[in-house]
Design an enzyme around this catalytic site. Structure first.
Site, PDB file in Angstrom:
ATOM      1  N   ASP A 120       2.978   3.521  64.547  1.00 63.24           N
ATOM      2  CA  ASP A 120       3.498   3.333  65.895  1.00 63.24           C
ATOM      3  C   ASP A 120       2.663   2.306  66.651  1.00 63.24           C
ATOM      4  O   ASP A 120       1.486   2.087  66.333  1.00 63.24           O
ATOM      5  CB  ASP A 120       3.483   4.658  66.665  1.00 63.24           C
ATOM      6  CG  ASP A 120       4.414   5.690  66.048  1.00 63.24           C
ATOM      7  OD1 ASP A 120       5.324   5.300  65.297  1.00 63.24           O
ATOM      8  OD2 ASP A 120       4.210   6.888  66.316  1.00 63.24           O
ATOM      9  N   ARG A 121       3.258   1.728  67.656  1.00 54.86           N
ATOM     10  CA  ARG A 121       2.568   0.684  68.422  1.00 54.86           C
ATOM     11  C   ARG A 121       1.231   1.167  68.974  1.00 54.86           C
ATOM     12  O   ARG A 121       0.247   0.429  68.999  1.00 54.86           O
ATOM     13  CB  ARG A 121       3.469   0.194  69.563  1.00 54.86           C
ATOM     14  CG  ARG A 121       2.882  -0.944  70.363  1.00 54.86           C
ATOM     15  CD  ARG A 121       3.831  -1.405  71.447  1.00 54.86           C
ATOM     16  NE  ARG A 121       3.216  -2.426  72.274  1.00 54.86           N
ATOM     17  CZ  ARG A 121       3.784  -2.954  73.342  1.00 54.86           C
ATOM     18  NH1 ARG A 121       5.007  -2.568  73.711  1.00 54.86           N
ATOM     19  NH2 ARG A 121       3.164  -3.868  74.063  1.00 54.86           N
TER      20      ARG A 121
END
Length: 239
Positions: free
Chosen positions: A103-104
Protein backbone atom coordinates in the site's frame (compact mmCIF):
# COMPACT_ATOMS: atom_id res chain seq x y z
CA UNK A 1 21.28 -9.04 -29.97
CA UNK A 2 21.72 -5.78 -31.89
CA UNK A 3 24.49 -3.52 -30.64
CA UNK A 4 22.22 -0.48 -30.29
CA UNK A 5 19.73 -2.56 -28.24
CA UNK A 6 22.51 -3.77 -25.95
CA UNK A 7 23.78 -0.25 -25.28
CA UNK A 8 20.25 1.08 -24.78
CA UNK A 9 19.40 -1.65 -22.25
CA UNK A 10 22.64 -1.11 -20.32
CA UNK A 11 21.97 2.59 -19.82
CA UNK A 12 24.10 4.32 -22.42
CA UNK A 13 21.28 6.62 -23.46
CA UNK A 14 18.35 6.75 -25.84
CA UNK A 15 18.38 4.98 -29.18
CA UNK A 16 19.58 8.17 -30.88
CA UNK A 17 22.28 8.80 -28.26
CA UNK A 18 23.53 5.24 -28.67
CA UNK A 19 23.73 5.65 -32.45
CA UNK A 20 25.78 8.81 -31.97
CA UNK A 21 28.18 6.96 -29.65
CA UNK A 22 28.78 4.39 -32.35
CA UNK A 23 29.22 7.02 -35.07
CA UNK A 24 31.77 8.84 -32.90
CA UNK A 25 33.90 5.66 -32.89
CA UNK A 26 33.45 5.03 -29.16
CA UNK A 27 32.49 1.35 -29.42
CA UNK A 28 34.74 -1.67 -29.88
CA UNK A 29 33.91 -5.38 -29.91
CA UNK A 30 36.77 -7.73 -29.09
CA UNK A 31 39.12 -4.84 -29.77
CA UNK A 32 37.69 -4.04 -33.22
CA UNK A 33 36.06 -0.70 -33.96
CA UNK A 34 32.37 -1.07 -34.88
CA UNK A 35 30.44 1.62 -36.76
CA UNK A 36 27.19 -0.24 -37.45
CA UNK A 37 24.43 0.12 -34.86
CA UNK A 38 22.68 -3.01 -36.17
CA UNK A 39 25.76 -5.17 -35.61
CA UNK A 40 24.84 -8.47 -33.91
CA UNK A 41 26.69 -9.05 -30.65
CA UNK A 42 26.66 -11.70 -27.92
CA UNK A 43 27.58 -9.89 -24.67
CA UNK A 44 28.28 -13.21 -22.93
CA UNK A 45 30.85 -14.30 -25.51
CA UNK A 46 32.26 -11.01 -26.76
CA UNK A 47 33.89 -8.08 -24.97
CA UNK A 48 32.14 -4.79 -25.69
CA UNK A 49 33.89 -1.54 -24.79
CA UNK A 50 32.35 1.94 -24.77
CA UNK A 51 34.91 4.73 -24.47
CA UNK A 52 37.35 2.13 -23.16
CA UNK A 53 35.04 0.76 -20.45
CA UNK A 54 33.58 -2.73 -20.63
CA UNK A 55 29.81 -3.15 -20.95
CA UNK A 56 28.30 -5.61 -18.45
CA UNK A 57 24.95 -7.02 -19.47
CA UNK A 58 22.42 -9.02 -17.45
CA UNK A 59 19.27 -10.34 -19.05
CA UNK A 60 17.49 -10.14 -15.68
CA UNK A 61 18.10 -7.84 -12.73
CA UNK A 62 16.92 -8.14 -9.13
CA UNK A 63 16.79 -5.20 -6.73
CA UNK A 64 15.85 -5.14 -3.06
CA UNK A 65 14.09 -1.83 -2.36
CA UNK A 66 13.29 -0.36 1.05
CA UNK A 67 10.04 1.31 0.02
CA UNK A 68 9.17 4.55 1.82
CA UNK A 69 5.63 5.62 2.63
CA UNK A 70 3.99 7.84 0.02
CA UNK A 71 5.36 5.95 -3.00
CA UNK A 72 3.06 3.70 -5.02
CA UNK A 73 3.87 0.12 -6.03
CA UNK A 74 3.40 0.61 -9.76
CA UNK A 75 5.41 0.91 -12.94
CA UNK A 76 3.92 4.30 -13.74
CA UNK A 77 1.41 6.68 -12.20
CA UNK A 78 0.15 10.00 -13.51
CA UNK A 79 -0.04 11.64 -10.10
CA UNK A 80 2.37 9.90 -7.73
CA UNK A 81 5.99 8.84 -7.52
CA UNK A 82 6.37 5.12 -8.19
CA UNK A 83 8.85 2.55 -6.90
CA UNK A 84 10.33 2.36 -10.42
CA UNK A 85 11.05 6.09 -10.25
CA UNK A 86 13.38 5.30 -7.33
CA UNK A 87 15.64 3.19 -9.58
CA UNK A 88 18.46 5.27 -11.07
CA UNK A 89 18.81 5.61 -14.85
CA UNK A 90 21.94 3.48 -14.94
CA UNK A 91 20.09 0.60 -13.29
CA UNK A 92 16.89 0.89 -15.30
CA UNK A 93 16.01 -2.00 -17.61
CA UNK A 94 13.04 -2.49 -19.95
CA UNK A 95 10.26 -4.38 -18.22
CA UNK A 96 11.15 -3.55 -14.60
CA UNK A 97 8.22 -3.98 -12.21
CA UNK A 98 7.54 -4.56 -8.49
CA UNK A 99 6.78 -8.13 -7.43
CA UNK A 100 3.45 -7.82 -5.67
CA UNK A 101 2.49 -4.55 -4.07
CA UNK A 102 2.61 -2.61 -0.85
CA UNK A 103 0.00 0.00 0.00
CA UNK A 104 1.05 3.59 -0.54
CA UNK A 105 1.46 4.17 3.20
CA UNK A 106 3.25 0.84 3.83
CA UNK A 107 7.04 0.71 4.05
CA UNK A 108 9.67 -1.97 3.69
CA UNK A 109 10.79 -4.80 1.48
CA UNK A 110 9.85 -4.80 -2.19
CA UNK A 111 11.53 -6.86 -4.91
CA UNK A 112 12.01 -5.09 -8.25
CA UNK A 113 12.86 -7.21 -11.28
CA UNK A 114 12.23 -7.82 -14.98
CA UNK A 115 11.95 -11.58 -14.51
CA UNK A 116 8.26 -12.36 -14.91
CA UNK A 117 8.74 -16.08 -14.29
CA UNK A 118 10.25 -15.47 -10.85
CA UNK A 119 7.47 -13.05 -9.97
CA UNK A 120 4.83 -15.62 -10.92
CA UNK A 121 6.46 -18.28 -8.74
CA UNK A 122 6.59 -15.93 -5.76
CA UNK A 123 2.97 -14.80 -6.10
CA UNK A 124 1.15 -17.97 -7.15
CA UNK A 125 -1.04 -19.03 -4.17
CA UNK A 126 0.00 -22.71 -4.17
CA UNK A 127 3.61 -21.75 -3.34
CA UNK A 128 2.42 -20.14 -0.07
CA UNK A 129 5.42 -17.79 0.11
CA UNK A 130 5.55 -16.38 3.65
CA UNK A 131 5.46 -12.59 3.99
CA UNK A 132 6.43 -11.05 7.32
CA UNK A 133 5.30 -7.65 8.54
CA UNK A 134 6.14 -5.49 11.50
CA UNK A 135 3.13 -3.47 12.59
CA UNK A 136 2.08 -1.02 15.26
CA UNK A 137 -1.52 -1.40 16.40
CA UNK A 138 -3.51 1.29 18.21
CA UNK A 139 -4.56 -0.98 21.08
CA UNK A 140 -2.89 -3.72 23.11
CA UNK A 141 -2.81 -7.01 21.18
CA UNK A 142 -3.93 -9.94 23.32
CA UNK A 143 -3.31 -13.67 23.48
CA UNK A 144 -6.89 -14.06 22.21
CA UNK A 145 -5.92 -12.11 19.09
CA UNK A 146 -2.91 -14.37 18.60
CA UNK A 147 -5.18 -17.42 18.77
CA UNK A 148 -7.73 -15.88 16.36
CA UNK A 149 -5.01 -15.24 13.80
CA UNK A 150 -3.74 -18.80 14.24
CA UNK A 151 -7.20 -20.22 13.57
CA UNK A 152 -7.76 -18.00 10.51
CA UNK A 153 -9.36 -14.56 10.64
CA UNK A 154 -12.81 -14.34 9.05
CA UNK A 155 -13.61 -11.12 7.18
CA UNK A 156 -17.06 -9.55 6.93
CA UNK A 157 -18.87 -11.59 4.28
CA UNK A 158 -17.46 -14.92 5.40
CA UNK A 159 -14.09 -14.87 3.63
CA UNK A 160 -11.60 -16.73 5.81
CA UNK A 161 -7.86 -16.11 5.83
CA UNK A 162 -5.35 -18.90 6.08
CA UNK A 163 -3.81 -19.42 9.54
CA UNK A 164 -1.27 -16.71 10.36
CA UNK A 165 1.43 -16.42 12.98
CA UNK A 166 1.08 -13.32 15.16
CA UNK A 167 3.76 -12.50 17.71
CA UNK A 168 3.59 -9.66 20.23
CA UNK A 169 6.95 -7.87 20.35
CA UNK A 170 6.08 -5.22 22.93
CA UNK A 171 3.14 -3.35 24.39
CA UNK A 172 3.60 0.21 25.61
CA UNK A 173 0.66 2.11 27.09
CA UNK A 174 -2.19 1.75 24.61
CA UNK A 175 -0.45 0.25 21.58
CA UNK A 176 1.39 -2.90 20.57
CA UNK A 177 4.24 -3.64 18.20
CA UNK A 178 3.80 -7.03 16.55
CA UNK A 179 5.32 -9.34 13.95
CA UNK A 180 2.88 -11.03 11.59
CA UNK A 181 3.61 -13.85 9.11
CA UNK A 182 1.04 -14.62 6.39
CA UNK A 183 1.10 -16.91 3.35
CA UNK A 184 -1.36 -15.06 1.13
CA UNK A 185 -1.86 -11.55 -0.14
CA UNK A 186 -5.46 -10.40 -0.13
CA UNK A 187 -6.14 -6.71 -0.77
CA UNK A 188 -5.26 -4.69 2.38
CA UNK A 189 -5.09 -8.03 4.17
CA UNK A 190 -3.02 -7.10 7.22
CA UNK A 191 -5.11 -4.02 7.98
CA UNK A 192 -8.37 -5.92 7.51
CA UNK A 193 -7.19 -8.75 9.76
CA UNK A 194 -6.65 -6.39 12.66
CA UNK A 195 -9.90 -4.54 11.97
CA UNK A 196 -11.62 -7.91 12.32
CA UNK A 197 -10.48 -8.05 15.96
CA UNK A 198 -11.39 -4.41 16.58
CA UNK A 199 -7.95 -2.84 16.18
CA UNK A 200 -6.33 -0.46 13.70
CA UNK A 201 -2.87 -0.66 12.15
CA UNK A 202 -1.12 2.71 12.46
CA UNK A 203 2.23 1.63 10.97
CA UNK A 204 3.11 -1.23 8.65
CA UNK A 205 6.44 -2.43 7.28
CA UNK A 206 7.22 -5.60 5.34
CA UNK A 207 10.45 -7.16 6.58
CA UNK A 208 10.61 -10.45 4.64
CA UNK A 209 9.24 -12.20 1.57
CA UNK A 210 10.08 -15.87 1.44
CA UNK A 211 13.79 -16.27 2.02
CA UNK A 212 14.48 -12.61 1.25
CA UNK A 213 14.91 -10.45 4.37
CA UNK A 214 15.03 -6.66 4.29
CA UNK A 215 18.56 -5.32 4.63
CA UNK A 216 18.22 -2.95 7.58
CA UNK A 217 21.25 -1.07 6.26
CA UNK A 218 19.16 0.19 3.37
CA UNK A 219 17.75 3.63 4.01
CA UNK A 220 14.15 4.32 3.02
CA UNK A 221 13.98 4.88 -0.73
CA UNK A 222 17.29 3.08 -1.33
CA UNK A 223 17.89 -0.21 -3.10
CA UNK A 224 20.63 -2.68 -3.94
CA UNK A 225 21.10 -5.69 -6.20
CA UNK A 226 20.38 -9.07 -4.64
CA UNK A 227 23.45 -11.08 -3.67
CA UNK A 228 24.24 -14.41 -5.33
CA UNK A 229 23.23 -16.18 -2.11
CA UNK A 230 19.86 -14.42 -2.03
CA UNK A 231 19.22 -15.38 -5.66
CA UNK A 232 20.24 -18.98 -5.06
CA UNK A 233 17.85 -19.21 -2.09
CA UNK A 234 15.02 -17.95 -4.30
CA UNK A 235 15.59 -20.82 -6.74
CA UNK A 236 13.69 -23.13 -4.40
CA UNK A 237 10.44 -21.53 -5.55
CA UNK A 238 10.94 -22.93 -9.06
CA UNK A 239 10.75 -26.53 -7.79
Amino acid sequence: MRLDKLLFETGYGSRNQVKQLIKRKQVRINGELVLTDGYNVDPELQTVLVSGKQVHYQAHVYYMLNKPAGVVSAVRDANNQTVIDLISKKDQRPGLFPVGRLDRDTEGLLLITNNGQLAHQLLVPKKEVIKKYEAIVNEPVTDEDVQAFKEGIIFHGGIQCKPAELRILETIENESRVLLAISEGKFHQVKKMFLSVGKKVTYLKRVAMGTLVLDEGLEKGSYRALTNEELENYQRYFI
